[in-house]
Design a protein around this motif. Structure first.
Motif, PDB file in Angstrom:
ATOM      1  N   ASN A  21       1.431  -5.604  -4.158  1.00 31.38           N
ATOM      2  CA  ASN A  21       1.572  -4.167  -3.955  1.00 31.38           C
ATOM      3  C   ASN A  21       0.311  -3.590  -3.301  1.00 31.38           C
ATOM      4  O   ASN A  21      -0.228  -2.572  -3.742  1.00 31.38           O
ATOM      5  N   THR A  77      -1.427  -2.363   0.366  1.00 23.75           N
ATOM      6  CA  THR A  77      -1.181  -1.944   1.744  1.00 23.75           C
ATOM      7  C   THR A  77      -2.351  -2.395   2.616  1.00 23.75           C
ATOM      8  O   THR A  77      -3.511  -2.113   2.305  1.00 23.75           O
ATOM      9  N   CYS A  86      -2.510   8.655  -0.248  1.00 24.84           N
ATOM     10  CA  CYS A  86      -2.128   8.169  -1.582  1.00 24.84           C
ATOM     11  C   CYS A  86      -1.340   9.281  -2.265  1.00 24.84           C
ATOM     12  O   CYS A  86      -1.869  10.383  -2.478  1.00 24.84           O
ATOM     13  N   ARG A 139      -3.009   3.762  -5.491  1.00 25.78           N
ATOM     14  CA  ARG A 139      -2.671   2.871  -4.375  1.00 25.78           C
ATOM     15  C   ARG A 139      -3.824   1.900  -4.122  1.00 25.78           C
ATOM     16  O   ARG A 139      -4.990   2.272  -4.227  1.00 25.78           O
TER      17      ARG A 139
END
Length: 204
Positions: free
Chosen positions: A9, A11, A25, A109
């Motif tokens: 998970n 990016t 985010c 994030r």
């Protein structure tokens, strides 16, 4: 250029040296509106080094800056925006957007930042425009200029000839006016010749 890594998970965002990247985010504005939001760089599994925090309570949407990294928080839409400018190789690494409220920390994030080397320009330098403009004159323009110069010279020649003729004519007239005796002598000689011819005819 974000690219999600489904396994962890994470990016992945690609940037270029000297360029900039922007990461959003998202969070739930209803529950996390007033929590402290921050951006940190992951040093190891348990340590995330703080980089910059968003403003709290007072004008949270304004940017807060630390060096070349800035952060702003839109508490109404629930979007935390991080911008990294003038990227360097050492800026690469794993980062996190974090939310902290009453000692409870959560990760919004995880972002893997990769910094690539900028490609060198291989284009040849342009030639001076003055040289190009000289070589780009069409042949029609050359002939036009030639005809103009030739016509101008011909006109000058005709003017010189005219002035010479007028000057010669004036000199002749002045000479005749200054020496009228020469004219009389010419006239007398002419009459004498006529008389001789007449007398010859009468004797005949």
């Amino acid at each position: 250029l974000p690219a999600p890594c489904a396994a962890e998970n994470i990016t992945v965002v690609h940037g270029v040296e000297g360029g900039s990247i922007s990461i959003n985010c998202t969070y739930n504005p209803r529950w996390q509106r007033w929590s402290e939001k921050s951006w940190c760089k992951q040093i190891d599994e348990s340590t995330c080094q703080h980089v910059v925090s968003a403003r709290r309570f007072w004008l949270p949407f304004l940017k807060n800056r630390n060096g070349t990294t800035s952060i702003s928080d839109n508490i109404y839409d629930g979007v935390l925006t991080v911008t990294m400018k003038r990227l360097k190789k050492q800026d690469a690494g794993l980062y996190q957007c974090k939310s902290d409220y009453l000692g409870e920390t959560s990760s919004l994030r995880k972002v893997q930042v990769q910094v690539m080397t900028a490609l060198l320009e291989t284009q040849m330098p342009e030639e001076p425009r003055a040289v190009q403009s000289i070589s780009s004159i069409p042949p029609e323009a050359d002939f036009t200029v030639f005809y103009i110069i030739a016509g101008f010279l011909a006109m000058k020649f005709l003017v010189v000839v005219l002035i010479f003729i007028i000057g010669s004519h004036r000199k002749n007239r002045e000479a005749e006016q200054k020496n009228p005796s020469l004219n009389e002598q010419h006239f007398a000689a002419h009459l004498a010749q006529e008389g001789i011819s007449l007398s010859w005819e009468s004797t005949a």
